[in-house]
Motif scaffolding. Structure first.
Motif, short mmCIF file in Angstrom:
data_model
loop_
_atom_site.label_atom_id
_atom_site.label_comp_id
_atom_site.label_asym_id
_atom_site.label_seq_id
_atom_site.Cartn_x
_atom_site.Cartn_y
_atom_site.Cartn_z
N ALA A 180 0.68 -1.14 -0.16
CA ALA A 180 0.09 0.01 0.41
C ALA A 180 0.87 0.96 -0.06
O ALA A 180 -0.05 2.48 -0.16
N ASP A 181 1.95 0.94 0.22
CA ASP A 181 3.11 2.14 0.15
C ASP A 181 3.43 2.53 -1.58
O ASP A 181 4.77 3.39 -1.01
N HIS A 182 3.15 1.53 -1.79
CA HIS A 182 3.96 1.16 -2.83
C HIS A 182 3.20 0.92 -4.07
O HIS A 182 3.43 -0.13 -4.60
N PRO A 183 1.65 1.92 -4.50
CA PRO A 183 1.32 1.31 -5.22
C PRO A 183 1.72 1.65 -6.37
O PRO A 183 2.44 1.78 -7.21
N ALA A 222 -4.14 6.23 4.81
CA ALA A 222 -4.30 7.72 5.65
C ALA A 222 -4.68 8.01 5.85
O ALA A 222 -5.04 9.25 6.31
N VAL A 223 -5.92 7.97 5.97
CA VAL A 223 -7.11 8.77 7.37
C VAL A 223 -7.13 8.13 8.37
O VAL A 223 -7.39 8.52 9.13
N PHE A 224 -7.10 6.68 8.47
CA PHE A 224 -7.46 5.37 9.71
C PHE A 224 -5.91 5.20 10.73
O PHE A 224 -5.74 5.34 12.15
N GLY A 225 -4.79 5.99 10.07
CA GLY A 225 -3.42 4.84 10.69
C GLY A 225 -4.06 3.31 10.28
O GLY A 225 -4.04 2.89 9.69
N ASP A 226 -2.15 2.81 10.71
CA ASP A 226 -2.13 1.36 10.25
C ASP A 226 -2.21 0.50 11.76
O ASP A 226 -1.42 -0.11 11.72
N SER A 227 -3.11 1.35 12.77
CA SER A 227 -3.37 0.25 14.02
C SER A 227 -3.90 -0.94 13.86
O SER A 227 -4.17 -1.29 13.03
N VAL A 228 -3.65 -1.89 14.79
CA VAL A 228 -4.36 -3.31 14.51
C VAL A 228 -5.81 -2.96 14.21
O VAL A 228 -6.07 -3.80 13.16
N LEU A 229 -6.44 -2.49 15.38
CA LEU A 229 -7.94 -1.60 14.48
C LEU A 229 -8.19 -1.82 14.06
O LEU A 229 -9.51 -2.04 13.11
N SER A 230 -7.43 -0.34 13.14
CA SER A 230 -7.52 0.19 12.23
C SER A 230 -7.73 -1.42 11.11
O SER A 230 -8.73 -0.94 9.94
#
Length: 175
Positions: free
Chosen positions: A44-47, A67-75
């Motif tokens: 996802a960081d290198h589309p 980009a909107v919600f972050g990359d936490s486990v819950l997200s």
């Protein structure tokens, strides 16, 4: 021959579909990031338009999501859980297309939403929850296309669903 009209989609379908979503979100933080999710985050960081092992749609969606919600486990677990809820609603809609009333719609939604494989695939981010959602959407559109009273423009919708499904996972070809 006069066909029976489609019954309305009942509220019970939405309530039943919310249950697997809640179950997925309540249990989302019970384990850390799955190793495949780390790979998908990197993708996802290198589309790109294509990767060696998968098409781009789920990775582009993940890039926008993080980009909107972050990359936490819950997200990372929210979107697959929501897709499981959509699969349950889709099953209720298929039952509706087949002229099923409230109980049939709710039963279809419950069976699809709590199917062990669907729950397992919705437990972490991957292309698979998208795949199941595209398949149920395709089944819904096929039900519409096969109805003789339906506008033939639904064939375009089938093409759109299958095309997006192919951008998500190549297995859409083998249905």
């Amino acid at each position: 021959m006069i066909r029976e009209p489609r019954p309305p989609l009942t509220r019970s379908v939405w309530l039943v579909a919310a249950l697997p979503v809640v179950l997925q979100l309540v249990t989302a933080g019970r384990y850390g990031i799955f190793r495949d999710e780390l790979y998908y985050l990197m993708c996802a960081d290198h589309p790109a338009w294509g990767y060696v092992d998968h098409p781009p749609l789920a990775m582009v969606m993940l890039g926008g999501w993080t980009a909107v919600f972050g990359d936490s486990v819950l997200s990372l677990r929210i979107l697959p859980a929501l897709l499981n809820g959509l699969v349950a609603v889709g099953a209720g809609l298929v039952a509706r297309e087949l002229r099923g009333r409230g109980a049939a719609q709710a039963l279809a939604a419950a069976l699809a939403g709590f199917l062990p494989g669907v729950l397992a695939l919705g437990g972490f981010y991957s292309m698979n929850p998208f795949d199941v959602a595209f398949w149920i959407a395709a089944a819904l559109v096929v039900c519409r296309v096969l109805d003789p009273d339906t506008d033939r423009r639904w064939w375009w919708m089938l093409g759109l669903v299958v095309g997006l499904g192919l951008l998500n996972k190549y297995s859409m070809l083998f249905g």
